[in-house]
Motif scaffolding. Structure first.
Motif, short mmCIF file in Angstrom:
data_model
loop_
_atom_site.label_atom_id
_atom_site.label_comp_id
_atom_site.label_asym_id
_atom_site.label_seq_id
_atom_site.Cartn_x
_atom_site.Cartn_y
_atom_site.Cartn_z
N GLY A 60 3.53 0.52 2.91
CA GLY A 60 3.20 -0.51 3.89
C GLY A 60 2.95 -1.84 3.22
N LEU A 61 3.20 -2.91 3.99
CA LEU A 61 2.83 -4.25 3.54
C LEU A 61 1.62 -4.67 4.38
N ALA A 62 0.59 -5.17 3.72
CA ALA A 62 -0.65 -5.49 4.44
C ALA A 62 -1.34 -6.69 3.83
N GLN A 63 -2.03 -7.44 4.69
CA GLN A 63 -3.01 -8.40 4.21
C GLN A 63 -4.25 -7.59 3.88
N ALA A 120 3.49 3.44 9.14
CA ALA A 120 4.15 2.54 8.19
C ALA A 120 5.63 2.86 8.00
N HIS A 121 6.04 4.08 8.37
CA HIS A 121 7.43 4.49 8.13
C HIS A 121 8.40 3.66 8.95
N ILE A 122 9.46 3.19 8.29
CA ILE A 122 10.52 2.41 8.94
C ILE A 122 11.87 2.89 8.41
N VAL A 178 0.86 -1.18 0.00
CA VAL A 178 0.00 0.00 0.00
C VAL A 178 0.90 1.23 0.00
N ASP A 179 0.81 2.02 -1.05
CA ASP A 179 1.69 3.18 -1.20
C ASP A 179 1.50 4.20 -0.08
#
Length: 322
Positions: free
Chosen positions: A207-210, A184-186, A170-171
């Motif tokens: 972000g990575l998401a289901q 989401a920031h890492i 997810v952008d």
């Protein structure tokens, strides 16, 4: 003559003694080597079997999480009155808005355990109509202004009117619309033996998401919008810790590309968020899309590991489960 025979006998006796001693030593060494090899093979096989068992359990928990999200999405989208509520909210009906948000909250409550979850309602053009989330175990109303038509999974569902559920990227711009971009920031950390180049240039911001998505149809069968439910992994540890605690798995990580976004692997006593996958695993799991089993460098030491690729709804590799 007797002295000569005696000397010859003594030499023969010495040779025999030395030969027997050498045979005994060689036999002992061979037996020791054989035993060691058997033990090492058994130990290695036992470790591999355990890692395989751990991965099967981790996959089962991961898939159960996806099924819960998909089920909640289908239930909400399948309500025959949802299309009418979308139209009412767009016309400014505040009561319809409140009622829909309650229903969204109720559906979120069916997911257990709750991590960073969100549910969005969009119209047929992808415009946000309503948005709710669970942040730090608390229900929150999220901003509902923006458009998600550029999100590939949603675009697919709006186009073919079929349910979809997959692990998606997810952008940052989309997450910003529902105020989840900072979560989401890492920060990406230098990691020994990592690839010189990142797998996905969006790592650290996206972000990575289901994510599960289902179309909303009106009573005449026309498309009215869609329901989209997601579980954001970035900086969320509910699933990985649950797998570790209940399944007895040593450590678990979800990678977005080659970046650790959710983990209970430790680095200096803290979760190793922002560290990256080793290059050897990168080439097998991310570049080739194949599982990896074997010894791998994890953050700062060697482990017997197993990784499986995670794919989006188009079948493209977007990360991995460790």
């Amino acid at each position: 003559m007797k002295l000569r025979l005696r000397a010859m006998f003594d030499r023969l006796q010495n040779v025999l003694l030395i030969s027997f001693a050498l045979i005994a030593i060689v036999t002992f060494v061979v037996e020791l080597w054989t035993t060691s090899a058997i033990v090492n093979n058994y130990t290695e096989q036992a470790e591999n079997d355990r890692v395989a068992r751990d991965m099967n359990l981790a996959i089962a928990f991961y898939e159960r999480s996806m099924l819960q999200i998909d089920g909640a999405t289908r239930r909400l989208a399948g309500d025959s009155s949802l299309a009418e509520q979308i139209a009412a909210i767009q016309s400014g009906d505040r009561i319809a808005q409140i009622d829909l948000e309650r229903r969204m909250s109720r559906d979120l409550g069916t997911i257990h355990p709750l991590g960073t979850h969100f549910v969005l309602i969009v119209d047929r053009d992808g415009n946000l109509v309503a948005a709710n989330g669970i942040i730090d175990q608390k229900l929150e109303r999220l901003p509902a202004t923006g458009n998600w038509s550029d999100f590939p999974l949603l675009a697919t569902v709006l186009a073919d009117r079929q349910n979809q559920a997959a692990t998606e990227v997810v952008d940052q711009a989309l997450l910003a619309q529902i105020e989840l971009d900072e979560r989401a920031h890492i920060s990406v950390k230098w990691t020994p033996k990592a690839s010189p180049e990142m797998f996905d240039p969006r790592e650290g911001s996206a972000g990575l998401a289901q994510v599960a998505c289902a179309p909303v149809l009106d009573r005449g069968g026309e498309l009215a919008g869609a329901v989209l439910t997601g579980y954001l992994f970035n900086n969320d540890f509910v699933l990985v810790d649950r797998i570790q605690a209940i399944a007895g798995v040593d450590t678990v990580t979800v990678f977005f590309g080659d970046l650790r976004v959710s983990t209970n692997v430790l680095e200096n006593g803290k979760r190793a968020i922002g560290t990256r996958i080793s290059e050897a695993v990168f080439e097998t799991v991310l570049a080739q899309g194949e599982p990896f089993t074997g010894v791998a460098y994890v953050v700062n030491e060697w482990f017997i590991t197993r990784y499986v690729p995670l794919r989006d709804h188009l079948g493209q590799v977007v990360g991995s489960l460790y």
